[in-house]
Design a protein around this motif. Structure first.
Motif, PDB file in Angstrom:
ATOM      1  N   GLU A 212       0.829  -1.204   0.000  1.00  0.00           N
ATOM      2  CA  GLU A 212       0.000   0.000   0.000  1.00  0.00           C
ATOM      3  C   GLU A 212       0.865   1.256   0.000  1.00  0.00           C
ATOM      4  OE1 GLU A 212      -3.530   0.196   2.523  1.00  0.00           O
ATOM      5  OE2 GLU A 212      -3.333  -1.964   2.879  1.00  0.00           O
ATOM      6  N   TYR A 365      -8.429  -3.811   7.532  1.00  0.00           N
ATOM      7  CA  TYR A 365      -8.106  -2.724   6.598  1.00  0.00           C
ATOM      8  C   TYR A 365      -9.138  -2.572   5.479  1.00  0.00           C
ATOM      9  CZ  TYR A 365      -6.204  -6.950   4.496  1.00  0.00           C
ATOM     10  OH  TYR A 365      -6.050  -8.232   4.029  1.00  0.00           O
ATOM     11  N   ARG A 394      -9.525  -0.707   0.130  1.00  0.00           N
ATOM     12  CA  ARG A 394      -8.972  -0.459   1.459  1.00  0.00           C
ATOM     13  C   ARG A 394      -9.647   0.753   2.112  1.00  0.00           C
ATOM     14  NH1 ARG A 394      -7.098  -5.399   0.295  1.00  0.00           N
ATOM     15  NH2 ARG A 394      -5.174  -5.412  -0.947  1.00  0.00           N
TER      16      ARG A 394
END
Length: 464
Positions: A212, A365, A394
């Protein structure tokens, strides 16, 4: 003389040329006057036939040509008179590079896969495992090529980490401390101050969290590397060490994520159909006679998309109609493989992408939906396998993510860096994970995940 790989030799038509091939004996048969030796060097599932006139060779040397022996052969390339191959080699010189005795574990035919797992260092030389691992290589090439062609950057995430992505705690610990003489703090806990990293560290269960970070800087990344789960599971679908592919993309929502997953997985299956024809034909004949039909089934159909809630309703209606499942069905359960396969194989007869799962059965998440009960998760379900891809949009909101972390009581002292992605220029982003071995299971038709990785790591088993 320079060696020619068998895969290249079998394509040649320059009959009369002098050639050199090297490889391992699959079989030897013949009469008092002529021997036929099937030689394989691993470059293809196909063997080359070596024809040896007995009177031209030392009888003692010929006795050494047994199944598993390694040979170097020079001879003339000739058009084959027999069925099954177009060319063969009329031997003029044979050298036995390595003899192979009667105790060679892969000598007899018809061994079980369980037997071959006990000899995983030798099973690689069999036709079945040669096919599996050539396909595995091709799938790795397809993965890198797909993402490169679509503007993704290959991003290397750490194997040693202080964070638990899934929050399950099933991690292999990494330490340089003497386990027979561990130091403890005053409150009785292990003192890691003198350990190599000065804190508790483990082997990674996923590269997603670091991925991420890459996506929120480079836009679109993918990881492809080993991951580790200390899960005491002895099923045909679980390994303690396996490989994961995890793309992560900034500005993607759940729908973009589903589009990517479907396009990507179809590309990989098409690559296998286009580039692994001989190996797939062998596996379709010897391992799973429905394999090729199933591969075409995936690439020729659009994937069905429906919510978890809709999926549960279909399963409940099936039960009301007399369909029996081993595991119960009700809203809130984590679907079992039998439930997933019912949706794919019996109800829709198409691959399925299931979305919007209950938040209680998904990771912290994942972005919460407006109903407050479900998250923007998506699982791709395949015939025979069940879930092959799992992913989500997310949660990009710092406040919502922190609330979820506190709700689940996840220790975040070592995760401050992950939260910074939500504090400094947060953005919508999505991604998914594909277990590489699950993909290889599907593409090869093999039934046990231990048979699609060269040296499987499972509970109480770390041989070779």
């Amino acid at each position: 003389m320079q060696r020619t790989k068998i895969v290249d030799l079998l394509r040649r038509t320059d009959f009369g040329a002098t050639v050199c091939v090297k490889g391992w004996v699959r079989t030897r048969r013949g009469s008092k006057s002529v021997n036929f030796i099937a030689l394989n060097d691993g470059s293809t599932i196909l063997n080359v036939q070596v024809v040896a006139d007995v009177e031209k060779f030392d009888p003692e040397m010929l006795k050494l040509i047994t199944t598993g022996a390694c040979l170097a052969v020079e001879g003339t390339l000739v058009e084959s008179q027999g069925a099954g191959q177009s060319v063969e080699v009329q031997a003029t010189a044979i050298e036995v590079l390595g003899t192979c005795g009667s105790d060679y574990p892969m000598q007899k035919k018809g061994q079980t896969f369980e037997y071959m797992r006990q000899h995983a260092h030798m099973r690689l030389r069999t036709n079945t495992f040669g096919a599996v691992f050539r396909i595995r290589h091709n799938m790795a090439m397809a993965i890198h090529r797909y993402f490169h062609e679509h503007g993704f950057f290959y991003f290397n995430t750490p194997i040693i980490t202080a964070s638990d992505c899934e929050g399950a705690g099933q991690m292999f610990q990494v330490t340089t401390q003497n386990l027979y003489d561990l130091k403890h703090t005053e409150d009785g806990k292990i003192d890691y101050s003198n350990d190599f990293f000065g804190k508790t560290t483990s082997l990674t269960v996923s590269g997603q969290l670091e991925g991420e970070l890459g996506a929120t800087a480079l836009g679109a990344i993918y990881t492809f590397g080993p991951t580790f789960r200390a899960e005491n599971s002895n099923t045909p679908r679980h390994l303690a060490e396996f490989w994961m592919i995890e793309p992560e993309v900034a500005f993607y929502d759940i729908n973009d994520n589903m589009d990517l997953a479907e396009d990507f997985i179809k590309y990989c299956v098409r690559w296998a159909l286009d580039n692994c024809q001989d190996d797939l034909a062998f596996l379709n004949k010897m391992v799973d006679k429905t394999l090729l039909d199933r591969l075409h089934f995936v690439v020729e159909h659009d994937f069905v998309r429906l919510t978890y809630t809709e999926g549960i309703k279909i399963l409940e209606e099936a039960i009301a109609g007399g369909r029996k499942f081993e595991f119960p069905v009700h809203w809130g359960i984590d679907l079992a493989s039998e439930h997933e396969r019912y949706l794919v194989e019996e109800h829709f007869k198409k691959p399925v992408i299931l979305t919007d799962y209950p938040k209680e059965i998904k990771a912290f998440y994942m972005k919460l939906n407006e109903d407050g009960k479900t998250v923007r998760a998506m699982d791709v379900l395949f015939p025979q396998i069940g879930e092959i891809i799992g992913g989500s949009e997310r949660e990009e909101s710092y406040e919502k993510l922190m609330a979820r972390i506190e709700e689940l009581d996840i220790p975040m002292k070592d995760m401050w860096w992950y939260l910074d992605t939500r504090r400094f220029g947060t953005c919508p982003h999505s991604g998914f994970g594909l277990g590489f071995e699950r993909l290889i299971l599907f593409v090869t038709g093999m039934q046990n995940i231990r048979d699609v990785i060269p040296f499987p790591r499972t509970p109480k088993s770390a041989d070779f």
